[in-house]
Design a protein around this motif. Structure first.
Motif, short mmCIF file in Angstrom:
data_model
loop_
_atom_site.label_atom_id
_atom_site.label_comp_id
_atom_site.label_asym_id
_atom_site.label_seq_id
_atom_site.Cartn_x
_atom_site.Cartn_y
_atom_site.Cartn_z
N TRP A 135 -5.16 -3.43 -7.85
CA TRP A 135 -4.98 -3.46 -6.40
C TRP A 135 -4.81 -4.91 -5.96
O TRP A 135 -5.74 -5.70 -6.08
CB TRP A 135 -6.21 -2.86 -5.72
CG TRP A 135 -5.97 -2.47 -4.31
CD1 TRP A 135 -5.51 -3.26 -3.30
CD2 TRP A 135 -6.17 -1.16 -3.76
NE1 TRP A 135 -5.40 -2.54 -2.15
CE2 TRP A 135 -5.81 -1.26 -2.40
CE3 TRP A 135 -6.62 0.06 -4.27
CZ2 TRP A 135 -5.89 -0.16 -1.54
CZ3 TRP A 135 -6.70 1.13 -3.42
CH2 TRP A 135 -6.34 1.03 -2.08
N ASP A 139 -2.75 -5.43 0.78
CA ASP A 139 -2.62 -3.96 0.80
C ASP A 139 -1.17 -3.50 0.94
O ASP A 139 -0.81 -2.41 0.45
CB ASP A 139 -3.42 -3.35 1.95
CG ASP A 139 -4.92 -3.43 1.71
OD1 ASP A 139 -5.33 -3.71 0.57
OD2 ASP A 139 -5.67 -3.23 2.68
N LEU A 143 0.50 -0.66 -1.44
CA LEU A 143 1.15 0.57 -0.96
C LEU A 143 2.60 0.64 -1.44
O LEU A 143 3.10 1.71 -1.79
CB LEU A 143 1.08 0.62 0.58
CG LEU A 143 1.29 1.99 1.20
CD1 LEU A 143 0.32 3.02 0.61
CD2 LEU A 143 1.14 1.92 2.72
N GLU A 225 -14.23 2.51 0.18
CA GLU A 225 -13.51 2.80 1.43
C GLU A 225 -12.01 2.65 1.25
O GLU A 225 -11.22 3.39 1.84
CB GLU A 225 -13.98 1.87 2.55
CG GLU A 225 -15.19 2.42 3.26
CD GLU A 225 -15.83 1.40 4.17
OE1 GLU A 225 -15.10 0.56 4.75
OE2 GLU A 225 -17.08 1.44 4.26
N LYS A 226 -11.62 1.66 0.45
CA LYS A 226 -10.20 1.45 0.18
C LYS A 226 -9.60 2.65 -0.55
O LYS A 226 -8.47 3.07 -0.31
CB LYS A 226 -10.00 0.18 -0.66
CG LYS A 226 -9.81 -1.06 0.16
CD LYS A 226 -8.45 -1.08 0.82
CE LYS A 226 -8.35 -2.03 2.00
NZ LYS A 226 -8.44 -3.43 1.62
N ASN A 228 -10.73 5.67 -0.30
CA ASN A 228 -10.67 6.69 0.74
C ASN A 228 -9.37 6.59 1.52
O ASN A 228 -8.69 7.59 1.80
CB ASN A 228 -11.83 6.48 1.72
CG ASN A 228 -12.71 7.69 1.77
OD1 ASN A 228 -12.23 8.81 1.58
ND2 ASN A 228 -13.99 7.47 2.02
N TRP A 229 -9.02 5.36 1.85
CA TRP A 229 -7.77 5.08 2.57
C TRP A 229 -6.57 5.48 1.71
O TRP A 229 -5.66 6.17 2.17
CB TRP A 229 -7.73 3.59 2.91
CG TRP A 229 -6.43 3.10 3.49
CD1 TRP A 229 -6.03 3.22 4.80
CD2 TRP A 229 -5.38 2.43 2.79
NE1 TRP A 229 -4.78 2.65 4.94
CE2 TRP A 229 -4.36 2.16 3.73
CE3 TRP A 229 -5.19 2.02 1.47
CZ2 TRP A 229 -3.17 1.52 3.40
CZ3 TRP A 229 -4.01 1.38 1.14
CH2 TRP A 229 -3.01 1.13 2.09
N LEU A 230 -6.61 5.09 0.43
CA LEU A 230 -5.50 5.42 -0.47
C LEU A 230 -5.36 6.94 -0.61
O LEU A 230 -4.24 7.47 -0.67
CB LEU A 230 -5.72 4.78 -1.85
CG LEU A 230 -4.64 5.04 -2.89
CD1 LEU A 230 -3.30 4.45 -2.46
CD2 LEU A 230 -5.03 4.47 -4.26
N ARG A 231 -6.51 7.61 -0.63
CA ARG A 231 -6.52 9.08 -0.75
C ARG A 231 -5.65 9.71 0.34
O ARG A 231 -4.99 10.72 0.14
CB ARG A 231 -7.97 9.55 -0.69
CG ARG A 231 -8.27 11.02 -0.78
CD ARG A 231 -8.00 11.65 -2.13
NE ARG A 231 -6.59 11.68 -2.45
CZ ARG A 231 -6.07 12.02 -3.62
NH1 ARG A 231 -6.86 12.33 -4.60
NH2 ARG A 231 -4.78 12.04 -3.82
N LYS A 232 -5.65 9.08 1.53
CA LYS A 232 -4.88 9.62 2.66
C LYS A 232 -3.41 9.20 2.62
O LYS A 232 -2.59 9.74 3.34
CB LYS A 232 -5.50 9.16 3.98
CG LYS A 232 -6.90 9.72 4.17
CD LYS A 232 -7.48 9.33 5.54
CE LYS A 232 -8.98 9.57 5.56
NZ LYS A 232 -9.75 8.31 5.53
N GLN A 233 -3.10 8.20 1.78
CA GLN A 233 -1.73 7.68 1.75
C GLN A 233 -0.83 8.41 0.75
O GLN A 233 0.38 8.32 0.84
CB GLN A 233 -1.71 6.20 1.36
CG GLN A 233 -2.54 5.29 2.24
CD GLN A 233 -2.02 5.25 3.66
OE1 GLN A 233 -0.80 5.25 3.88
NE2 GLN A 233 -2.91 5.23 4.62
#
Ligand SMILES: Cc1cc2nc3c(=O)[nH]c(=O)nc-3n(C[C@H](O)[C@H](O)[C@H](O)COP(=O)(O)O)c2cc1C
Ligand SMILES: O=C(O)C(=O)c1ccccc1
Length: 369
Positions: A135, A139, A143, A225-226, A228-233
């Motif tokens: 990573w 960010d 992505l 948390e990051k 978690n964010w990636l999970r949504k992307q």
């Protein structure tokens, strides 16, 4: 399997690599962090477990094929992400990926591959592949890598979580050997629209570009948390690579990950840390069947795979084993994979099991001290 190489043991492959590579490159691959206690423990750990085989159970037909993140595989083995493969052979990742495709095992492209993920994907056709993410500290670049993996037929994202910085690699310091500084491993950055736009890098792999990559390569501020964010992307399965603590394994389940890799990065990160095979039972105990459990570290032979599966892994990754085979290009890696498969089948039959599911129930005991 006649690939015109004949039989070669894992140790012979290592010797061959040592004889052919310059010292800096060979040491980079072979050595571990610090005093190499963890590197050694990864190998020795397997000796702490003994298989108690069953007999007379009709093992006339055995099947080691399986599926890994929705992809069919000829055995429960994938090629681990190994960066900078052009330091071993000029065809680097292209050769290793084609070998994986030909032998029907998934190939994991490293963030620091010398060829880009697009070039590797093209070489592989439709064969199964995963993308490993270091990573970046930015960010937007992270992505962008993920979007490219989605567009190029990758079936899962392996986020390496054990590398907020590089481990203390004494041998590399002695040799002053750092592949990135030689301009290797830049394939995914030089072709990335966001990276190039942000850094105005030329596509030549200049000193400036290398410095721009080096400063963005790792990210020490990462938390769940990051993820978690990636999970949504992305809809792709996400796997955390580099878990050894059972509490971290539970967190991987809580944030909705699809898999984890029990791994200490082949003993290259924190020296003195627990061996992979020692860590596996507690991780399995903590998460049960809630998540796919992959395993790497010290796998050299079929019996090692038997032990890892019996201790709770669903599939395993090999790193150095195939990296050494790459000294002979695609044919070398194919040879390593084919030989490992034959050996795994032999181990399965002699353990008295005919399927991977029953192998996961095989009896192991701790060795007497
Ligand atoms: C030369 C080399 C380069 C590696 N590069 C990466 C990498 O880019 N990303 C990563 O997540 N792991 C990397 N690893 C770690 C492997 O993915 C894997 O965890 C490790 O090699 C497993 O242990 P083994 O070599 O005993 O099979 C590397 C390992 C080696 C030996
Ligand atoms: O060598 C490694 O283990 C590794 O993962 C790595 C990744 C980026 C830069 C240098 C090393």
């Amino acid at each position: 399997m006649s690939l015109n190489i004949g039989f070669r043991s894992p140790e012979q492959w290592e010797q061959l690599a040592k004889a052919h590579l310059d010292k800096g490159a060979f040491d980079y691959i072979q050595t571990g962090a610090g005093a190499e206690e963890t590197l050694q423990a990864n190998i020795d750990g397997f000796k702490q477990w003994k298989i108690v085989p069953r007999v007379m159970r009709d093992v006339s037909s055995v099947d080691v094929s399986t599926s890994i993140f929705g992809e069919r595989a000829s055995m429960p083995v994938s090629l681990a992400p190994v960066g900078f493969q052009t330091i071993i052979h000029p065809d680097g990742e292209l050769a290793a990926a084609k070998a994986a495709a030909a032998q029907q095992v998934p190939y994991t492209v490293s963030t620091v591959s010398t060829y880009s993920m697009e070039e590797i994907a093209e070489a592989m056709g439709n064969a199964p592949r995963f993308f490993q993410l270091y990573w970046p500290s930015d960010d937007d670049i992270a992505l962008s890598f993920i979007r490219r993996a989605e567009q190029n037929g990758f079936s899962a994202i392996f986020v390496t979580v054990d590398t907020p910085m590089l481990g203390w690699r004494e041998q590399d310091k002695q040799n002053q050997y750092f592949p990135l500084r030689k301009g290797e491993g830049l394939g995914n950055y030089l072709t990335d629209p966001i990276f190039t736009e942000k850094t105005l890098a030329s596509r030549e792999g200049t000193e400036q570009t290398i410095a721009e990559v080096a400063s963005r390569l790792f990210n020490r501020s990462l938390t769940w948390e990051k993820i978690n964010w990636l999970r949504k992307q992305t809809k792709l399965p996400i796997v955390a690579k580099g878990i050894v603590h059972p509490e971290d394994a539970k967190l991987a389940v809580e944030v909705g990950l699809d898999g984890l890799v029990v791994s200490n990065h082949g003993g290259r990160q924190l020296d003195g840390s627990i061996s992979s095979i020692e860590a596996l039972p507690a991780v399995k105990e903590a998460v049960g069947n809630d998540i796919q459990i992959l395993f790497d570290g010290g796998i050299r032979r079929g019996a090692d795979i038997v032990k890892a599966l019996a201790l709770g892994a669903d599939s395993i990754l090999i790193g150095r084993l195939y990296a050494y085979g790459l000294i002979n290009g695609q044919a070398g890696v194919m040879h390593v994979i084919a030989q490992l498969k034959e050996e795994l089948e032999t181990s399965l039959v002699l353990t008295g099991e005919s399927s991977l599911a029953s192998l996961q129930q095989a009896t192991l005991v701790r060795a007497q001290k």
